[in-house]
Write a protein that holds these residues in place. Structure first.
Motif, PDB file in Angstrom:
ATOM      1  N   ASP A  45       0.820  -1.209   0.000  1.00  0.00           N
ATOM      2  CA  ASP A  45       0.000   0.000   0.000  1.00  0.00           C
ATOM      3  C   ASP A  45       0.857   1.263   0.000  1.00  0.00           C
ATOM      4  O   ASP A  45       0.433   2.299  -0.523  1.00  0.00           O
ATOM      5  N   LYS A  46       2.054   1.183   0.577  1.00  0.00           N
ATOM      6  CA  LYS A  46       2.934   2.353   0.587  1.00  0.00           C
ATOM      7  C   LYS A  46       3.400   2.700  -0.826  1.00  0.00           C
ATOM      8  O   LYS A  46       3.777   3.852  -1.101  1.00  0.00           O
ATOM      9  N   LEU A  47       3.396   1.717  -1.719  1.00  0.00           N
ATOM     10  CA  LEU A  47       3.711   1.961  -3.120  1.00  0.00           C
ATOM     11  C   LEU A  47       2.455   2.289  -3.917  1.00  0.00           C
ATOM     12  O   LEU A  47       2.500   3.083  -4.871  1.00  0.00           O
ATOM     13  N   ASN A  48       1.333   1.687  -3.530  1.00  0.00           N
ATOM     14  CA  ASN A  48       0.085   1.920  -4.257  1.00  0.00           C
ATOM     15  C   ASN A  48      -0.349   3.375  -4.188  1.00  0.00           C
ATOM     16  O   ASN A  48      -0.787   3.965  -5.182  1.00  0.00           O
ATOM     17  N   ARG A  49      -0.264   3.958  -2.993  1.00  0.00           N
ATOM     18  CA  ARG A  49      -0.821   5.304  -2.797  1.00  0.00           C
ATOM     19  C   ARG A  49      -0.161   6.351  -3.701  1.00  0.00           C
ATOM     20  O   ARG A  49      -0.871   7.109  -4.378  1.00  0.00           O
ATOM     21  N   PRO A  50       1.172   6.439  -3.763  1.00  0.00           N
ATOM     22  CA  PRO A  50       1.746   7.438  -4.678  1.00  0.00           C
ATOM     23  C   PRO A  50       1.470   7.149  -6.144  1.00  0.00           C
ATOM     24  O   PRO A  50       1.358   8.078  -6.953  1.00  0.00           O
ATOM     25  N   LEU A  51       1.336   5.883  -6.518  1.00  0.00           N
ATOM     26  CA  LEU A  51       1.024   5.554  -7.906  1.00  0.00           C
ATOM     27  C   LEU A  51      -0.385   6.013  -8.268  1.00  0.00           C
ATOM     28  O   LEU A  51      -0.603   6.617  -9.327  1.00  0.00           O
ATOM     29  N   LEU A  57      -6.339   9.302  -9.800  1.00  0.00           N
ATOM     30  CA  LEU A  57      -7.564   8.532  -9.596  1.00  0.00           C
ATOM     31  C   LEU A  57      -8.471   9.209  -8.581  1.00  0.00           C
ATOM     32  O   LEU A  57      -8.044   9.548  -7.476  1.00  0.00           O
ATOM     33  N   ALA A  58      -9.739   9.390  -8.958  1.00  0.00           N
ATOM     34  CA  ALA A  58     -10.732  10.022  -8.089  1.00  0.00           C
ATOM     35  C   ALA A  58     -11.994   9.179  -8.050  1.00  0.00           C
ATOM     36  O   ALA A  58     -12.189   8.270  -8.875  1.00  0.00           O
ATOM     37  N   GLU A  59     -12.825   9.457  -7.106  1.00  0.00           N
ATOM     38  CA  GLU A  59     -14.087   8.733  -6.971  1.00  0.00           C
ATOM     39  C   GLU A  59     -14.892   8.828  -8.266  1.00  0.00           C
ATOM     40  O   GLU A  59     -14.998   9.897  -8.870  1.00  0.00           O
ATOM     41  N   GLY A  60     -15.412   7.686  -8.684  1.00  0.00           N
ATOM     42  CA  GLY A  60     -16.212   7.644  -9.901  1.00  0.00           C
ATOM     43  C   GLY A  60     -15.432   7.337 -11.167  1.00  0.00           C
ATOM     44  O   GLY A  60     -16.027   7.133 -12.231  1.00  0.00           O
ATOM     45  N   ASP A  61     -14.109   7.287 -11.098  1.00  0.00           N
ATOM     46  CA  ASP A  61     -13.293   7.014 -12.283  1.00  0.00           C
ATOM     47  C   ASP A  61     -13.359   5.545 -12.682  1.00  0.00           C
ATOM     48  O   ASP A  61     -13.627   4.659 -11.869  1.00  0.00           O
ATOM     49  N   LEU A  75      -6.883  -3.478  -5.874  1.00  0.00           N
ATOM     50  CA  LEU A  75      -7.740  -3.491  -4.686  1.00  0.00           C
ATOM     51  C   LEU A  75      -7.783  -2.116  -4.023  1.00  0.00           C
ATOM     52  O   LEU A  75      -8.847  -1.632  -3.624  1.00  0.00           O
ATOM     53  N   SER A  76      -6.625  -1.464  -3.921  1.00  0.00           N
ATOM     54  CA  SER A  76      -6.589  -0.114  -3.368  1.00  0.00           C
ATOM     55  C   SER A  76      -7.335   0.861  -4.269  1.00  0.00           C
ATOM     56  O   SER A  76      -8.028   1.775  -3.793  1.00  0.00           O
ATOM     57  N   ALA A  77      -7.203   0.690  -5.569  1.00  0.00           N
ATOM     58  CA  ALA A  77      -7.858   1.580  -6.514  1.00  0.00           C
ATOM     59  C   ALA A  77      -9.375   1.471  -6.416  1.00  0.00           C
ATOM     60  O   ALA A  77     -10.091   2.480  -6.514  1.00  0.00           O
ATOM     61  N   ALA A  78      -9.889   0.268  -6.213  1.00  0.00           N
ATOM     62  CA  ALA A  78     -11.342   0.083  -6.124  1.00  0.00           C
ATOM     63  C   ALA A  78     -11.922   0.833  -4.932  1.00  0.00           C
ATOM     64  O   ALA A  78     -13.017   1.413  -5.015  1.00  0.00           O
ATOM     65  N   ARG A  79     -11.204   0.837  -3.825  1.00  0.00           N
ATOM     66  CA  ARG A  79     -11.678   1.588  -2.658  1.00  0.00           C
ATOM     67  C   ARG A  79     -11.717   3.077  -2.951  1.00  0.00           C
ATOM     68  O   ARG A  79     -12.640   3.782  -2.542  1.00  0.00           O
ATOM     69  N   ARG A  80     -10.721   3.555  -3.697  1.00  0.00           N
ATOM     70  CA  ARG A  80     -10.668   4.986  -3.988  1.00  0.00           C
ATOM     71  C   ARG A  80     -11.707   5.380  -5.040  1.00  0.00           C
ATOM     72  O   ARG A  80     -12.310   6.457  -4.951  1.00  0.00           O
ATOM     73  N   ALA A  81     -11.921   4.538  -6.046  1.00  0.00           N
ATOM     74  CA  ALA A  81     -12.895   4.855  -7.097  1.00  0.00           C
ATOM     75  C   ALA A  81     -14.326   4.811  -6.578  1.00  0.00           C
ATOM     76  O   ALA A  81     -15.204   5.498  -7.104  1.00  0.00           O
ATOM     77  N   GLY A  82     -14.556   3.980  -5.554  1.00  0.00           N
ATOM     78  CA  GLY A  82     -15.864   3.948  -4.915  1.00  0.00           C
ATOM     79  C   GLY A  82     -16.932   3.240  -5.732  1.00  0.00           C
ATOM     80  O   GLY A  82     -16.682   2.755  -6.838  1.00  0.00           O
ATOM     81  N   PRO A  83     -18.159   3.198  -5.209  1.00  0.00           N
ATOM     82  CA  PRO A  83     -19.236   2.464  -5.883  1.00  0.00           C
ATOM     83  C   PRO A  83     -19.638   3.061  -7.215  1.00  0.00           C
ATOM     84  O   PRO A  83     -20.226   2.371  -8.059  1.00  0.00           O
ATOM     85  N   GLY A  84     -19.327   4.330  -7.437  1.00  0.00           N
ATOM     86  CA  GLY A  84     -19.664   4.944  -8.709  1.00  0.00           C
ATOM     87  C   GLY A  84     -18.614   4.749  -9.776  1.00  0.00           C
ATOM     88  O   GLY A  84     -18.820   5.135 -10.930  1.00  0.00           O
ATOM     89  N   GLY A  85     -17.475   4.154  -9.423  1.00  0.00           N
ATOM     90  CA  GLY A  85     -16.409   3.923 -10.384  1.00  0.00           C
ATOM     91  C   GLY A  85     -16.337   2.464 -10.798  1.00  0.00           C
ATOM     92  O   GLY A  85     -17.193   1.645 -10.453  1.00  0.00           O
ATOM     93  N   GLY A 109     -16.871  -3.045   0.599  1.00  0.00           N
ATOM     94  CA  GLY A 109     -17.055  -2.043  -0.429  1.00  0.00           C
ATOM     95  C   GLY A 109     -16.801  -2.591  -1.816  1.00  0.00           C
ATOM     96  O   GLY A 109     -16.783  -3.805  -2.027  1.00  0.00           O
ATOM     97  N   PRO A 110     -16.576  -1.714  -2.784  1.00  0.00           N
ATOM     98  CA  PRO A 110     -16.434  -2.140  -4.187  1.00  0.00           C
ATOM     99  C   PRO A 110     -15.221  -3.047  -4.375  1.00  0.00           C
ATOM    100  O   PRO A 110     -14.177  -2.836  -3.771  1.00  0.00           O
ATOM    101  N   ALA A 111     -15.371  -4.040  -5.213  1.00  0.00           N
ATOM    102  CA  ALA A 111     -14.270  -4.942  -5.545  1.00  0.00           C
ATOM    103  C   ALA A 111     -13.948  -4.803  -7.026  1.00  0.00           C
ATOM    104  O   ALA A 111     -14.834  -4.531  -7.839  1.00  0.00           O
ATOM    105  N   PRO A 112     -12.682  -4.972  -7.392  1.00  0.00           N
ATOM    106  CA  PRO A 112     -12.338  -4.904  -8.817  1.00  0.00           C
ATOM    107  C   PRO A 112     -12.872  -6.127  -9.558  1.00  0.00           C
ATOM    108  O   PRO A 112     -13.149  -7.176  -8.977  1.00  0.00           O
TER     109      PRO A 112
END
Length: 286
Positions: A45-51, A57-61, A75-85, A109-112
């Protein structure tokens, strides 16, 4: 949940011989990636966040993650994109994604979605995604220009692609030390060479601009991990990077190899702590 709604059709072209060799390598390592996915999640996750930050990446993307392996950073991206992404993780080797599929069942929450895909012939429609990410995967693609053109194709106008690659081998102590010991015991076969394919600054950025990206930017990350001496903190890297070479070793030979790795790192300890430098680079194109 599948990636089918995004697809025009699956490209029927056969996998090229070089790609087939890469597929064999990662198929042999798939179990190790699954086994270490959960213990390595915090470090990942320490590498995922800066990438993901670099990709914007924003909610809904809608995001496509290439070479997802055991699910990072999809997996980290799905949490950030949220249910609308929507997040789709892909990998050339279906077996590499077994861990990702397993881990996605336990998330809140959302899963890829996960699907097998060759980067050089992506089974997605033009302009299907807002963002594309790839963490430590692009350097293993033999036909990198074809892969980058495909990434540009599936990105919408104004979308961003963010790649994370390794810097020089000398700046990555974990790989450098383990690689030297493996070569001493088993011979040098060039297993680590692809990791550092884009170690030179500007090399991947130039390739991206040559493949249709209008602009690019890069950022270096050089954290130093502080690992406890006497602990096999290096074992995950050994299994995941060299699993295709270790499978046939008997217990005695494997034990001797691991003992040499342990001695190397313990000799670097200061006050019971082993400093392990790393050097990664994030390259963004749009």
């Amino acid at each position: 949940m599948t990636a089918t709604p995004l697809s025009d059709s699956v490209n029927p072209n056969p996998v090229k011989p070089d790609a087939a060799r890469e597929r064999d390598r990662w198929t042999a390592s798939a179990d190790a990636w699954d086994r270490w996915a959960d213990p390595m999640a915090d470090l990942a996750d320490k590498l995922n966040r800066p990438l993901l930050d670099a990709a914007g990446l924003a909610e809904g993307d809608r995001l496509l993650d290439l070479a997802s392996g055991a699910g990072e950073p999809a997996l980290s991206a799905a949490r950030r994109a949220g249910p609308g992404g929507l997040v789709v993780g892909s990998d050339l080797v279906p077996g590499m994604m077994a861990g990702a599929v397993r881990r996605s069942r336990g998330v809140d929450g959302p899963a890829p979605a996960f699907t097998a895909a060759d980067m050089t012939a992506l089974p997605f429609a033009d302009a299907a995604f807002d963002r594309v990410t790839c963490r430590f995967g692009i350097m293993f693609v033999p036909a990198v220009e074809a892969a980058l053109r495909e990434v540009r194709r599936v990105l919408r106008p104004g979308g961003k692609a963010a790649f994370m690659v390794w810097g020089p081998r000398a700046g990555n102590g974990l790989f450098a030390e383990i690689g030297d010991v493996v070569a001493a015991h088993l011979g040098e076969d060039g297993s680590l060479d692809p990791l550092f394919r884009f170690a030179e600054p500007g090399l991947l950025a130039d390739a991206m601009r040559g493949s249709g990206f209008e602009q690019s930017a890069e950022t270096d990350l050089t954290p130093v991990r502080k690992a406890p001496a006497g602990q096999p903190f290096w074992r995950a890297a050994l299994d995941m990077s060299f699993g295709h070479r270790l499978g046939g070793l008997d217990r005695e030979r494997r034990g001797a190899l691991e003992a040499d790795i342990a001695r190397r790192f313990d000799a670097q300890a200061v006050d019971g702590i082993v400093p392990v430098p790393s050097h990664a680079r994030i390259v963004v194109g749009w």
